[in-house]
Structures are given as C-alpha cells and as structure tokens.
Design a protein around this motif. Structure first.
Motif, PDB file in Angstrom:
ATOM      1  N   LYS A  86       0.820  -1.226   0.000  1.00 52.01           N
ATOM      2  CA  LYS A  86       0.000   0.000   0.000  1.00 52.01           C
ATOM      3  C   LYS A  86       0.848   1.268   0.000  1.00 52.01           C
ATOM      4  O   LYS A  86       0.503   2.245  -0.652  1.00 52.01           O
ATOM      5  CB  LYS A  86      -0.905   0.019   1.232  1.00 52.01           C
ATOM      6  N   ASP A  87       1.940   1.242   0.741  1.00 51.19           N
ATOM      7  CA  ASP A  87       2.774   2.435   0.854  1.00 51.19           C
ATOM      8  C   ASP A  87       3.505   2.752  -0.446  1.00 51.19           C
ATOM      9  O   ASP A  87       3.724   3.928  -0.756  1.00 51.19           O
ATOM     10  CB  ASP A  87       3.804   2.260   1.973  1.00 51.19           C
ATOM     11  N   TYR A  88       3.886   1.748  -1.198  1.00 54.65           N
ATOM     12  CA  TYR A  88       4.697   1.979  -2.379  1.00 54.65           C
ATOM     13  C   TYR A  88       3.911   1.991  -3.686  1.00 54.65           C
ATOM     14  O   TYR A  88       4.479   2.249  -4.738  1.00 54.65           O
ATOM     15  CB  TYR A  88       5.823   0.945  -2.464  1.00 54.65           C
ATOM     16  N   VAL A  89       2.612   1.740  -3.627  1.00 51.81           N
ATOM     17  CA  VAL A  89       1.805   1.839  -4.848  1.00 51.81           C
ATOM     18  C   VAL A  89       1.789   3.272  -5.335  1.00 51.81           C
ATOM     19  O   VAL A  89       1.850   3.535  -6.542  1.00 51.81           O
ATOM     20  CB  VAL A  89       0.374   1.310  -4.599  1.00 51.81           C
ATOM     21  N   ALA A  90       1.753   4.223  -4.392  1.00 53.65           N
ATOM     22  CA  ALA A  90       1.749   5.631  -4.784  1.00 53.65           C
ATOM     23  C   ALA A  90       3.066   6.029  -5.447  1.00 53.65           C
ATOM     24  O   ALA A  90       3.092   6.878  -6.333  1.00 53.65           O
ATOM     25  CB  ALA A  90       1.494   6.506  -3.559  1.00 53.65           C
ATOM     26  N   PHE A  92       5.488   3.761  -6.986  1.00 56.80           N
ATOM     27  CA  PHE A  92       5.806   2.995  -8.186  1.00 56.80           C
ATOM     28  C   PHE A  92       4.603   2.750  -9.089  1.00 56.80           C
ATOM     29  O   PHE A  92       4.755   2.244 -10.193  1.00 56.80           O
ATOM     30  CB  PHE A  92       6.408   1.636  -7.794  1.00 56.80           C
ATOM     31  N   GLY A  93       3.424   3.024  -8.615  1.00 54.85           N
ATOM     32  CA  GLY A  93       2.225   2.773  -9.406  1.00 54.85           C
ATOM     33  C   GLY A  93       1.946   1.287  -9.508  1.00 54.85           C
ATOM     34  O   GLY A  93       2.212   0.523  -8.581  1.00 54.85           O
ATOM     35  N   ALA A  94       1.428   0.864 -10.630  1.00 56.40           N
ATOM     36  CA  ALA A  94       1.071  -0.540 -10.829  1.00 56.40           C
ATOM     37  C   ALA A  94       2.299  -1.410 -11.105  1.00 56.40           C
ATOM     38  O   ALA A  94       2.196  -2.635 -11.087  1.00 56.40           O
ATOM     39  CB  ALA A  94       0.077  -0.662 -11.972  1.00 56.40           C
ATOM     40  N   ALA A  95       3.457  -0.790 -11.299  1.00 59.67           N
ATOM     41  CA  ALA A  95       4.665  -1.555 -11.632  1.00 59.67           C
ATOM     42  C   ALA A  95       5.043  -2.503 -10.496  1.00 59.67           C
ATOM     43  O   ALA A  95       5.513  -3.620 -10.745  1.00 59.67           O
ATOM     44  CB  ALA A  95       5.825  -0.614 -11.926  1.00 59.67           C
ATOM     45  N   ILE A  96       4.830  -2.091  -9.250  1.00 59.52           N
ATOM     46  CA  ILE A  96       5.189  -2.959  -8.120  1.00 59.52           C
ATOM     47  C   ILE A  96       4.357  -4.238  -8.131  1.00 59.52           C
ATOM     48  O   ILE A  96       4.833  -5.312  -7.788  1.00 59.52           O
ATOM     49  CB  ILE A  96       5.053  -2.188  -6.783  1.00 59.52           C
ATOM     50  N   PHE A  97       3.110  -4.118  -8.573  1.00 61.21           N
ATOM     51  CA  PHE A  97       2.269  -5.315  -8.689  1.00 61.21           C
ATOM     52  C   PHE A  97       2.774  -6.225  -9.803  1.00 61.21           C
ATOM     53  O   PHE A  97       2.841  -7.442  -9.640  1.00 61.21           O
ATOM     54  CB  PHE A  97       0.821  -4.904  -8.951  1.00 61.21           C
ATOM     55  N   TRP A  98       3.155  -5.662 -10.931  1.00 58.69           N
ATOM     56  CA  TRP A  98       3.619  -6.469 -12.063  1.00 58.69           C
ATOM     57  C   TRP A  98       4.970  -7.117 -11.770  1.00 58.69           C
ATOM     58  O   TRP A  98       5.255  -8.208 -12.250  1.00 58.69           O
ATOM     59  CB  TRP A  98       3.664  -5.645 -13.344  1.00 58.69           C
ATOM     60  N   TRP A  99       5.805  -6.452 -10.965  1.00 55.15           N
ATOM     61  CA  TRP A  99       7.076  -7.073 -10.560  1.00 55.15           C
ATOM     62  C   TRP A  99       6.826  -8.335  -9.741  1.00 55.15           C
ATOM     63  O   TRP A  99       7.454  -9.371  -9.971  1.00 55.15           O
ATOM     64  CB  TRP A  99       7.914  -6.103  -9.753  1.00 55.15           C
ATOM     65  N   MET A 100       5.903  -8.226  -8.804  1.00 57.03           N
ATOM     66  CA  MET A 100       5.607  -9.407  -7.981  1.00 57.03           C
ATOM     67  C   MET A 100       4.921 -10.482  -8.815  1.00 57.03           C
ATOM     68  O   MET A 100       5.164 -11.666  -8.625  1.00 57.03           O
ATOM     69  CB  MET A 100       4.747  -9.027  -6.774  1.00 57.03           C
ATOM     70  N   LEU A 101       4.062 -10.071  -9.742  1.00 56.74           N
ATOM     71  CA  LEU A 101       3.405 -11.049 -10.603  1.00 56.74           C
ATOM     72  C   LEU A 101       4.430 -11.772 -11.472  1.00 56.74           C
ATOM     73  O   LEU A 101       4.324 -12.990 -11.680  1.00 56.74           O
ATOM     74  CB  LEU A 101       2.346 -10.369 -11.469  1.00 56.74           C
ATOM     75  N   SER A 102       5.452 -11.085 -11.965  1.00 57.40           N
ATOM     76  CA  SER A 102       6.502 -11.758 -12.750  1.00 57.40           C
ATOM     77  C   SER A 102       7.318 -12.689 -11.852  1.00 57.40           C
ATOM     78  O   SER A 102       7.717 -13.772 -12.281  1.00 57.40           O
ATOM     79  CB  SER A 102       7.405 -10.735 -13.427  1.00 57.40           C
ATOM     80  N   PHE A 103       7.541 -12.293 -10.595  1.00 57.53           N
ATOM     81  CA  PHE A 103       8.236 -13.149  -9.643  1.00 57.53           C
ATOM     82  C   PHE A 103       7.452 -14.435  -9.396  1.00 57.53           C
ATOM     83  O   PHE A 103       7.999 -15.542  -9.425  1.00 57.53           O
ATOM     84  CB  PHE A 103       8.441 -12.369  -8.341  1.00 57.53           C
ATOM     85  N   VAL A 104       6.148 -14.304  -9.198  1.00 59.79           N
ATOM     86  CA  VAL A 104       5.295 -15.480  -8.998  1.00 59.79           C
ATOM     87  C   VAL A 104       5.252 -16.318 -10.273  1.00 59.79           C
ATOM     88  O   VAL A 104       5.218 -17.554 -10.215  1.00 59.79           O
ATOM     89  CB  VAL A 104       3.881 -15.045  -8.558  1.00 59.79           C
ATOM     90  N   GLY A 105       5.289 -15.670 -11.428  1.00 58.60           N
ATOM     91  CA  GLY A 105       5.318 -16.408 -12.692  1.00 58.60           C
ATOM     92  C   GLY A 105       6.574 -17.254 -12.832  1.00 58.60           C
ATOM     93  O   GLY A 105       6.514 -18.406 -13.287  1.00 58.60           O
TER      94      GLY A 105
END
Length: 124
Positions: A86-90, A92-105
């Motif tokens: 929550k703190d870093y979404v502001a 990095f935007g949606a990029a932080i979510f996509w980084w974790m999604l690529s990690f899970v991938g």
C-alpha cells in the motif's frame, strides 16, 4: 561501581564450583565399573546391532526437501512485499504489482518444471 558486579562474580564462582564438584564426583564414582566387550557394545533395545546404524535415504527425499526449502523461502520474500504494498503503490504505481506477478510467474514455471520432471512424485 564495582560492588554492583560482586553478586554476578559470586554467582559465576558458585556455578564453576558446582560444575567442578559434580564433575569430580562423577569421575570418582565412575572408576569402579570394569569395562568389557559386552558393556562397550551399543545397546539397541535388546537387539544385537547388525548392519549399518543409519539407513540410507533415497535421493528423492533430498530433492523434495530442497524444493520445499526453495519455494518456502520464495514465499517468505512475498510477505514483506505484501506489508509495504500500500505504501509503495503511490510511488511505483502498478509496476510494483507487475514485478511481484513476474516473480510469482517465475516460481510457477519452476514448479511446473519440477512437476513435469516428476521430482515431487514419491511413487517412482
């Protein structure tokens, strides 16, 4: 100032004295037993010790253990990410979510690879 350390020094001396006295008592009391072949043999619940003491484990056991540790550590990396998400979404935007999604991938690809190689199959 040194009188504050006097109880600690006394406790250390008493502990060392107690350890020394009990060690000396065990040495003196243990000398009376005579050694022979029967006393020096390993006791296995009344059974004669035959064969190897340690059974051999299959390599499969170690592979599954390493995979468990690997995937477990990867999940541990996800916890701090979830806490600060929550703190870093502001920032990095949606990029932080996509980084974790690529990690899970990447983890998913590794898991599918291990599954296809039958590294997790105990029956074989």
């Amino acid at each position: 100032m040194l009188e504050n350390y006097l109880p600690v020094l006394m406790q250390m001396l008493m502990a060392a004295g107690f350890a020394g006295v009990t060690l000396l008592a065990s040495v003196l009391a243990g000398k009376s037993a005579k050694r022979n072949k029967m006393k020096d043999s390993a006791y296995e619940c009344g059974m004669l010790p035959l064969g190897e003491a340690q059974p051999r484990f299959s390599v499969k056991f170690y592979i599954v253990a390493m995979l468990f540790v690997l995937f477990d550590i990867e999940v541990v990396f996800m916890y701090p990410w979830a806490v600060i998400f929550k703190d870093y979404v502001a920032v990095f935007g949606a990029a932080i979510f996509w980084w974790m999604l690529s990690f899970v991938g990447i983890l998913l690809v590794a898991f599918v690879y291990a599954w296809r190689k039958k590294a997790l199959d105990w029956s074989s």
